[in-house]
Design an enzyme around this catalytic site. Structure first.
Site, mmCIF file in Angstrom:
data_model
loop_
_atom_site.group_PDB
_atom_site.id
_atom_site.type_symbol
_atom_site.label_atom_id
_atom_site.label_comp_id
_atom_site.label_asym_id
_atom_site.label_seq_id
_atom_site.Cartn_x
_atom_site.Cartn_y
_atom_site.Cartn_z
ATOM 1 N N CYS A 186 0.843 -1.183 0.000
ATOM 2 C CA CYS A 186 0.000 0.000 0.000
ATOM 3 C C CYS A 186 0.885 1.241 0.000
ATOM 4 O O CYS A 186 1.811 1.348 0.815
ATOM 5 C CB CYS A 186 -0.906 -0.003 1.229
ATOM 6 S SG CYS A 186 -1.833 1.540 1.447
ATOM 7 N N ASP A 193 0.059 -6.204 0.000
ATOM 8 C CA ASP A 193 -1.113 -6.594 -0.782
ATOM 9 C C ASP A 193 -0.737 -7.828 -1.592
ATOM 10 O O ASP A 193 0.227 -7.794 -2.364
ATOM 11 C CB ASP A 193 -1.540 -5.458 -1.725
ATOM 12 C CG ASP A 193 -2.017 -4.229 -0.983
ATOM 13 O OD1 ASP A 193 -2.737 -4.383 0.023
ATOM 14 O OD2 ASP A 193 -1.670 -3.108 -1.398
#
Length: 279
Positions: A186, A193
């Site tokens: 992120c 992620d």
């Protein structure tokens, strides 16, 4: 507004009542300009961002809670995307909100999300009676992850991409390749992620080892899901020039939401709604 104004990365009190102002849109143009895409020209791809919401609840007119799952499809040509934490806060603002019926919920969701992204958003509600029909599967294609490769680069490296040795421009193939090793971070919080990615193309053969190294090169990259998929599509097109290319990523959920972007230069292309085991 800038990302510093977004709720992501900040302590935010959960809303007690419905509030569409919680949605925080982000312009797509800046990332696309960074990829060298000309804002004055048509996009070189189409596609969508498919969001799955697993934590959707509201109150009926008598105050009884109802639950559902929802799938939101945001077109890639919308001028804006939605920051994920703001999306979560917005959906949770329905938790203690009384609504007369499901159609009212649908109307509000479609109206608010469409206004945020600047384009119509498709909404599919999945009622509890249909939960048992939801299935788990994996993206189809040849798995790259068993390749024995040495990895040295963990920032996007399009220079790794190349055609397969011995392949020729006159030799056109069609194949679908998949990997579960896509990871990015992120850009606001630095949280990881995780995703599976499917690459379907037609053209001169792409070297599979170089493609896997390229996918892994995103491992320390800071980028939103949608931006990563657009970068992958753009880099492969520039390095290997397939006549047809579709890139589809299924990201694991965070905060009751998963984001699954896909981009394609194939007219009328579409992707299935498979939900992978890690989702």
């Amino acid at each position: 507004m800038s990302l510093t104004d977004a709720p992501l990365g900040h302590h935010v009190a959960y809303p007690a009542q419905y509030d569409p102002a919680l949605l925080f849109p982000i312009e797509r143009a800046a990332n696309r300009t960074a990829l060298g895409l000309n804002a004055a020209k048509p996009l070189p791809f189409h596609g969508a961002d498919i969001w799955t919401a697993y934590e959707l609840s509201w109150l009926n007119a008598k105050g009884k809670p109802l639950v559902a799952m929802a799938v939101f499809t945001i077109p890639a040509d919308s001028p804006r995307l939605i920051e994920s934490k703001s999306f979560k806060l917005y959906l949770n603002s329905f938790n203690q909100t009384r609504l007369d019926d499901e159609s009212t919920l649908r109307e509000r969701l479609a109206r608010d999300l469409g206004a945020a992204v600047g384009a119509p958003v498709r909404l599919d509600l999945i009622a509890p009676r249909d939960f048992a029909r939801q299935t788990i599967a994996e993206l189809d294609g040849t798995d790259l992850d068993a390749l024995d490769v040495a990895i040295e680069t963990y920032q996007p490296a399009p220079e790794l991409l190349r055609h397969a040795a011995g392949s020729r421009d006159t030799e056109v193939i069609e194949e679908t390749l998949v990997s579960r090793l896509l990871k990015s971070n992120c850009p606001v919080t630095g949280q990881p992620d995780w995703a599976s990615v499917q690459i379907r193309y037609r053209g001169r053969a792409i070297d599979r080892e170089s493609l896997l190294k390229y996918i892994v090169s995103f491992r320390e990259h800071a980028g939103f899901h949608e931006h990563c998929v657009e970068q992958i599509h753009t880099d492969i097109m520039r390095a290997c020039a397939p006549s047809e290319l579709t890139v589809y990523a299924r990201y694991t959920r965070r905060g009751g939401l998963d984001i699954n972007p896909w981009r394609s230069n194939v007219p009328h292309a579409s992707v299935g709604g498979v939900r992978t085991a890690r989702q």
